[in-house]
Scaffold this active site. Structure first.
Site, mmCIF file in Angstrom:
data_model
loop_
_atom_site.group_PDB
_atom_site.id
_atom_site.type_symbol
_atom_site.label_atom_id
_atom_site.label_comp_id
_atom_site.label_asym_id
_atom_site.label_seq_id
_atom_site.Cartn_x
_atom_site.Cartn_y
_atom_site.Cartn_z
ATOM 1 N N LYS A 79 -38.379 30.198 21.231
ATOM 2 C CA LYS A 79 -39.509 30.221 20.790
ATOM 3 C C LYS A 79 -39.625 30.137 18.969
ATOM 4 O O LYS A 79 -40.486 29.684 18.591
ATOM 5 C CB LYS A 79 -40.462 31.304 21.171
ATOM 6 C CG LYS A 79 -40.775 31.499 22.755
ATOM 7 C CD LYS A 79 -41.846 30.262 22.858
ATOM 8 C CE LYS A 79 -42.367 30.360 24.272
ATOM 9 N NZ LYS A 79 -43.504 29.333 24.613
ATOM 10 N N TYR A 104 -35.379 33.599 25.387
ATOM 11 C CA TYR A 104 -36.973 33.277 25.216
ATOM 12 C C TYR A 104 -37.080 33.234 23.695
ATOM 13 O O TYR A 104 -37.820 32.453 23.030
ATOM 14 C CB TYR A 104 -37.805 34.345 25.824
ATOM 15 C CG TYR A 104 -39.204 34.313 25.662
ATOM 16 C CD1 TYR A 104 -39.841 33.158 26.269
ATOM 17 C CD2 TYR A 104 -39.884 35.074 25.028
ATOM 18 C CE1 TYR A 104 -41.216 33.027 26.358
ATOM 19 C CE2 TYR A 104 -41.326 34.965 25.033
ATOM 20 C CZ TYR A 104 -42.055 34.155 25.551
ATOM 21 O OH TYR A 104 -43.574 33.941 25.574
ATOM 22 N N ASN A 141 -47.824 23.815 25.484
ATOM 23 C CA ASN A 141 -48.173 25.297 25.677
ATOM 24 C C ASN A 141 -47.270 25.828 26.732
ATOM 25 O O ASN A 141 -47.030 26.913 26.876
ATOM 26 C CB ASN A 141 -49.520 25.467 25.850
ATOM 27 C CG ASN A 141 -49.927 26.699 26.619
ATOM 28 O OD1 ASN A 141 -49.827 27.859 25.743
ATOM 29 N ND2 ASN A 141 -50.194 26.696 27.778
ATOM 30 N N THR A 185 -52.236 37.265 31.686
ATOM 31 C CA THR A 185 -51.896 35.940 32.433
ATOM 32 C C THR A 185 -50.627 36.226 33.470
ATOM 33 O O THR A 185 -50.290 37.237 33.373
ATOM 34 C CB THR A 185 -51.359 34.684 31.432
ATOM 35 O OG1 THR A 185 -49.830 35.253 31.019
ATOM 36 C CG2 THR A 185 -52.384 34.483 30.269
HETATM 37 P P1 NAP Z 1 -48.760 31.536 32.722
HETATM 38 O O1 NAP Z 1 -50.346 31.610 33.059
HETATM 39 O O2 NAP Z 1 -47.687 31.975 33.475
HETATM 40 O O3 NAP Z 1 -48.544 29.713 32.270
HETATM 41 C C1 NAP Z 1 -47.330 29.191 32.089
HETATM 42 C C2 NAP Z 1 -47.545 27.769 32.102
HETATM 43 O O4 NAP Z 1 -46.495 27.010 31.827
HETATM 44 C C3 NAP Z 1 -48.120 27.426 33.706
HETATM 45 O O5 NAP Z 1 -49.135 26.350 33.819
HETATM 46 C C4 NAP Z 1 -46.886 26.741 34.259
HETATM 47 O O6 NAP Z 1 -47.280 25.867 35.131
HETATM 48 C C5 NAP Z 1 -46.327 25.984 33.019
HETATM 49 N N1 NAP Z 1 -44.618 25.755 33.045
HETATM 50 C C6 NAP Z 1 -43.833 26.409 33.005
HETATM 51 N N2 NAP Z 1 -42.746 26.174 33.255
HETATM 52 C C7 NAP Z 1 -42.905 24.686 33.449
HETATM 53 C C8 NAP Z 1 -42.285 23.497 33.312
HETATM 54 N N3 NAP Z 1 -41.022 23.445 33.461
HETATM 55 N N4 NAP Z 1 -42.897 22.131 33.360
HETATM 56 C C9 NAP Z 1 -44.088 22.237 33.330
HETATM 57 N N5 NAP Z 1 -45.111 23.271 33.106
HETATM 58 C C10 NAP Z 1 -44.312 24.646 33.196
HETATM 59 O O7 NAP Z 1 -48.426 32.169 31.145
HETATM 60 P P2 NAP Z 1 -49.048 31.839 29.764
HETATM 61 O O8 NAP Z 1 -49.182 33.490 29.252
HETATM 62 O O9 NAP Z 1 -50.448 31.465 29.757
HETATM 63 O O10 NAP Z 1 -48.162 31.127 28.906
HETATM 64 C C11 NAP Z 1 -48.624 29.999 27.992
HETATM 65 C C12 NAP Z 1 -47.876 30.122 26.837
HETATM 66 O O11 NAP Z 1 -47.867 31.346 26.009
HETATM 67 C C13 NAP Z 1 -46.340 30.283 27.447
HETATM 68 O O12 NAP Z 1 -45.536 29.247 26.163
HETATM 69 C C14 NAP Z 1 -45.800 31.578 26.838
HETATM 70 O O13 NAP Z 1 -44.506 31.641 26.309
HETATM 71 C C15 NAP Z 1 -46.744 31.969 25.678
HETATM 72 N N6 NAP Z 1 -46.937 33.226 25.435
HETATM 73 C C16 NAP Z 1 -47.401 34.167 26.375
HETATM 74 C C17 NAP Z 1 -47.729 35.450 26.201
HETATM 75 C C18 NAP Z 1 -48.313 36.497 27.379
HETATM 76 O O14 NAP Z 1 -48.245 37.491 26.892
HETATM 77 N N7 NAP Z 1 -48.766 35.938 28.240
HETATM 78 C C19 NAP Z 1 -47.300 36.017 24.856
HETATM 79 C C20 NAP Z 1 -46.964 35.071 24.010
HETATM 80 C C21 NAP Z 1 -46.674 33.882 24.339
HETATM 81 P P3 NAP Z 1 -46.495 25.343 36.587
HETATM 82 O O15 NAP Z 1 -45.886 26.580 37.168
HETATM 83 O O16 NAP Z 1 -47.643 24.912 37.675
HETATM 84 O O17 NAP Z 1 -45.613 24.199 36.103
#
Ligand code: NAP
Length: 253
Positions: free
Chosen positions: A160, A156, A90, A191
């Site tokens: 994805k 992005y 994720n 988030t």
């Molecule tokens: P978030 O709260 O910013 O979480 C992102 C997570 O990814 C964090 O735990 C971060 O942890 C980890 N991460 C990022 N780069 C990393 C790396 N190089 N190695 C290890 N861990 C890494 O965002 P979220 O919204 O929960 O995102 C989760 C997923 O949902 C993502 O794939 C995102 O693209 C997807 N998504 C989000 C949304 C939205 O609107 N929020 C919409 C569609 C899809 P650390 O910084 O501690 O490494």
């Protein structure tokens, strides 16, 4: 009866947002969880919270771009909990939005490596660990680049969208061994990542209005869709891209 009794799950991106909410939910449903991200203090807090609720969790900090880290997460699941049933890959990044001519190759590569190559190295070690008893592999994609061409998000969107192709091939390759592979496509979610695009009242209203439900998701709502894909509730579902997007893909107002 809990949905994930006797299951072992790896969840990446667990220090925050959707991954954190999923780790808590999966543990409440009986799974032993191995949680990953780069920030160890956040992972420590999460593990403490899960254990405080009576769940089982262990963390390993690292970068999902690293093949060594992918292997270490699987090794930890096997040594601490005796197997692997679920991998919720994720973790992700949007990088800094910008037009393609302005995007440096290094920035493109960083986003592709974090969002897509991480899925390859994860699956490379997770699938062999699952083959003996079947399992559920889940990737987190997005509506961006699937149902909506959002300006400034080329790397992005491409990374994805690549997850959906990977999902279909892996599902076809490993279905016979009882390994299901699916991709979850959240809509705008409240988030840290989502908030970066909704940090003014105007941008928040704009993004909310893009969705048929006229709001962002809470991470716990997306976690419930991940739980569906992780659990036997989706036992005949493989190779799909599951939208949990509040109608952002069908809304034109
Ligand atoms: P978030 O709260 O910013 O979480 C992102 C997570 O990814 C964090 O735990 C971060 O942890 C980890 N991460 C990022 N780069 C990393 C790396 N190089 N190695 C290890 N861990 C890494 O965002 P979220 O919204 O929960 O995102 C989760 C997923 O949902 C993502 O794939 C995102 O693209 C997807 N998504 C989000 C949304 C939205 O609107 N929020 C919409 C569609 C899809 P650390 O910084 O501690 O490494």
């Amino acid at each position: 009866m809990s949905l994930l009794s006797n299951k072992v799950a790896i969840i990446t991106g667990a220090s925050s947002g959707i991954g954190r909410a999923s780790a808590i939910l999966f543990a409440r449903e009986g799974a032993c969880v191995v949680v990953g991200a780069r920030r160890q203090p956040e992972l420590d807090l999460l593990v403490e919270e899960i254990r405080h609720e009576g769940g089982q969790a262990v963390s390993l900090a690292g970068d999902v771009k690293s093949e060594t880290y992918a292997r270490a997460l699987v090794d930890l699941a096997l040594t601490r909990f005796g197997g692997l049933d679920i991998a919720f890959n994720n973790a992700g990044t949007t990088g800094t939005p910008g037009s393609v001519p302005a995007l440096e190759l290094a920035q493109w590569q960083e986003i592709l490596d974090t969002n897509l190559t991480s899925a390859f190295v994860g699956a490379k070690y997770q699938i062999p660990a699952m083959q003996a008893r079947g399992g559920s592999l889940i990737f987190t994609s997005t509506f961006v680049g699937h149902t909506l061409g959002l300006p400034g998000m080329a790397a992005y969107a491409a990374s994805k969208a690549g997850l959906i192709g990977l999902t279909q091939v892996l599902a076809a390759e490993y279905g016979a061994q009882g390994v299901r592979v699916n991709t979850l496509l959240p809509g705008g979610t409240d988030t840290p990542m989502g908030r970066a695009f909704t940090d003014t009242p105007e941008s928040l209203a704009f993004v909310q209005n893009m969705h048929a439900l006229k709001r962002l998701a809470q991470p716990e709502e997306i976690a419930r869709s991940a739980l569906y894909l992780a659990s036997d509730a989706s036992s005949f579902t493989t190779g799909i891209a599951l939208l949990a997007d509040g109608g952002v893909s069908i809304c034109r107002t």
